[in-house]
Scaffold this motif. Structure first.
Motif, PDB file in Angstrom:
ATOM      1  N   LEU A 144     -13.992  20.156 -47.969  1.00  7.10           N
ATOM      2  CA  LEU A 144     -14.446  19.385 -46.636  1.00  7.10           C
ATOM      3  C   LEU A 144     -14.368  17.894 -46.709  1.00  7.10           C
ATOM      4  O   LEU A 144     -14.692  17.137 -45.780  1.00  7.10           O
ATOM      5  CB  LEU A 144     -15.633  19.857 -45.934  1.00  7.10           C
ATOM      6  N   SER A 145     -13.805  17.267 -47.635  1.00  7.37           N
ATOM      7  CA  SER A 145     -13.632  15.861 -47.697  1.00  7.37           C
ATOM      8  C   SER A 145     -12.951  15.493 -46.748  1.00  7.37           C
ATOM      9  O   SER A 145     -12.827  14.106 -46.214  1.00  7.37           O
ATOM     10  CB  SER A 145     -13.047  15.412 -49.353  1.00  7.37           C
ATOM     11  N   ASP A 146     -11.764  15.856 -46.189  1.00  2.03           N
ATOM     12  CA  ASP A 146     -10.929  15.533 -45.234  1.00  2.03           C
ATOM     13  C   ASP A 146     -11.004  16.469 -44.024  1.00  2.03           C
ATOM     14  O   ASP A 146     -11.351  17.667 -44.074  1.00  2.03           O
ATOM     15  CB  ASP A 146      -9.516  15.450 -45.739  1.00  2.03           C
ATOM     16  N   ASP A 147     -10.607  16.113 -42.566  1.00  2.00           N
ATOM     17  CA  ASP A 147     -10.584  16.777 -41.486  1.00  2.00           C
ATOM     18  C   ASP A 147      -9.933  18.024 -41.374  1.00  2.00           C
ATOM     19  O   ASP A 147     -10.275  18.952 -40.883  1.00  2.00           O
ATOM     20  CB  ASP A 147     -10.302  15.696 -40.318  1.00  2.00           C
ATOM     21  N   LYS A 148      -8.674  17.925 -42.023  1.00  2.00           N
ATOM     22  CA  LYS A 148      -7.716  19.151 -42.018  1.00  2.00           C
ATOM     23  C   LYS A 148      -8.408  20.238 -42.807  1.00  2.00           C
ATOM     24  O   LYS A 148      -8.564  21.426 -41.903  1.00  2.00           O
ATOM     25  CB  LYS A 148      -6.399  18.649 -42.555  1.00  2.00           C
ATOM     26  N   LYS A 149      -8.962  19.979 -43.796  1.00  2.00           N
ATOM     27  CA  LYS A 149      -9.682  21.083 -44.525  1.00  2.00           C
ATOM     28  C   LYS A 149     -10.754  21.663 -43.760  1.00  2.00           C
ATOM     29  O   LYS A 149     -11.101  23.111 -43.976  1.00  2.00           O
ATOM     30  CB  LYS A 149      -9.861  20.599 -46.129  1.00  2.00           C
ATOM     31  N   GLN A 150     -11.391  20.970 -43.239  1.00  2.00           N
ATOM     32  CA  GLN A 150     -12.679  21.138 -42.396  1.00  2.00           C
ATOM     33  C   GLN A 150     -12.414  22.164 -41.212  1.00  2.00           C
ATOM     34  O   GLN A 150     -13.043  23.222 -40.991  1.00  2.00           O
ATOM     35  CB  GLN A 150     -13.506  20.172 -41.805  1.00  2.00           C
ATOM     36  N   MET A 151     -11.245  22.088 -40.670  1.00  2.00           N
ATOM     37  CA  MET A 151     -10.790  22.822 -39.565  1.00  2.00           C
ATOM     38  C   MET A 151     -10.239  24.201 -40.007  1.00  2.00           C
ATOM     39  O   MET A 151     -10.564  25.006 -39.148  1.00  2.00           O
ATOM     40  CB  MET A 151      -9.655  21.955 -38.985  1.00  2.00           C
ATOM     41  N   GLU A 152      -9.403  24.016 -41.028  1.00  2.00           N
ATOM     42  CA  GLU A 152      -9.046  25.299 -41.620  1.00  2.00           C
ATOM     43  C   GLU A 152     -10.084  26.392 -41.979  1.00  2.00           C
ATOM     44  O   GLU A 152      -9.997  27.455 -41.709  1.00  2.00           O
ATOM     45  CB  GLU A 152      -8.157  25.133 -42.780  1.00  2.00           C
ATOM     46  N   LEU A 153     -11.022  25.876 -42.620  1.00  2.00           N
ATOM     47  CA  LEU A 153     -12.561  26.409 -42.932  1.00  2.00           C
ATOM     48  C   LEU A 153     -13.162  26.974 -41.717  1.00  2.00           C
ATOM     49  O   LEU A 153     -13.521  28.222 -41.885  1.00  2.00           O
ATOM     50  CB  LEU A 153     -13.300  25.574 -44.019  1.00  2.00           C
ATOM     51  N   ILE A 154     -13.041  26.120 -40.704  1.00  2.00           N
ATOM     52  CA  ILE A 154     -13.991  26.798 -39.436  1.00  2.00           C
ATOM     53  C   ILE A 154     -13.144  27.866 -38.913  1.00  2.00           C
ATOM     54  O   ILE A 154     -13.633  28.895 -38.616  1.00  2.00           O
ATOM     55  CB  ILE A 154     -13.749  25.481 -38.467  1.00  2.00           C
ATOM     56  N   ASN A 155     -11.917  27.771 -38.744  1.00  2.00           N
ATOM     57  CA  ASN A 155     -10.818  28.726 -38.227  1.00  2.00           C
ATOM     58  C   ASN A 155     -10.837  30.020 -39.144  1.00  2.00           C
ATOM     59  O   ASN A 155     -11.016  31.244 -38.704  1.00  2.00           O
ATOM     60  CB  ASN A 155      -9.280  28.339 -38.221  1.00  2.00           C
ATOM     61  N   ARG A 156     -10.949  29.874 -40.335  1.00  2.00           N
ATOM     62  CA  ARG A 156     -11.002  30.903 -41.401  1.00  2.00           C
ATOM     63  C   ARG A 156     -12.219  31.648 -41.049  1.00  2.00           C
ATOM     64  O   ARG A 156     -12.449  32.737 -40.959  1.00  2.00           O
ATOM     65  CB  ARG A 156     -10.983  30.637 -42.821  1.00  2.00           C
TER      66      ARG A 156
END
Length: 170
Positions: A144-156
């Motif tokens: 979750l260090s960057d915003d793109k990875k945080q959004m992917e994790l939330i969607n998943r």
């Protein structure tokens, strides 16, 4: 010759004196002697009777003594048997008590070992959980260090949460 053949007067007086002395001795001497002999005989008979009675008493005392000794031996044997039985009972009770105490100590040791084992398992589980949380935290921080990875994790996560609901309704 008068010495060898006494005169008839002398012979008469000698015979008369002899008869008088014989009568006196028979009248007074022999009864006294016979009484003394009879008394002596009675004393000896009485002494023999008393000796016989003493002998019988001694024999009875010896028999009683043997009987008492036999009873004492029997009592001694009985006491020894009772003492042996008592000793055996005491030893048996002590052995049984030692066995029971050993079993009790063994049971207590088993319970203590089981408790220690459970405590150790809880401790290990706690440490594993703590370690897992720390590892997961590190992994999530990295992801979750960057915003793109945080959004992917939330969607998943949302997809996973919504998938079971849609599978159940199908």
């Amino acid at each position: 010759m008068d010495l060898l053949i006494p005169s008839s007067g002398l012979l008469f007086w000698m015979t008369l004196v002899f008869l008088i002395v014989a009568i006196i001795v028979m009248k007074f001497g022999f009864p006294a002697i016979i009484n003394m002999v009879n008394e002596r005989k009675a004393y000896i008979d009485e002494s023999l009777r008393k000796a016989h009675e003493a002998n019988e008493r001694l024999s009875n005392i010896q028999k009683e003594s043997e009987s008492v000794m036999q009873k004492a031996r029997e009592q001694q044997t009985l006491l020894l048997k009772e003492a042996t039985a008592t000793r055996d009972d005491i030893v048996e009770k002590a052995q049984e008590k030692a066995r029971e105490e050993g079993q009790r100590l063994l049971a207590e040791a088993k319970i203590e070992i089981a408790a220690e084992k459970q405590n150790a398992a809880r401790e290990i589980k706690g440490q594993i959980a703590e370690l897992s949380v720390k590892v997961a935290e590190q992994i999530i921080r990295e992801q979750l260090s960057d915003d793109k990875k945080q959004m992917e994790l939330i969607n998943r996560l949302l997809d996973n949460v919504s998938s079971p609901v849609s599978n159940v309704s199908k």
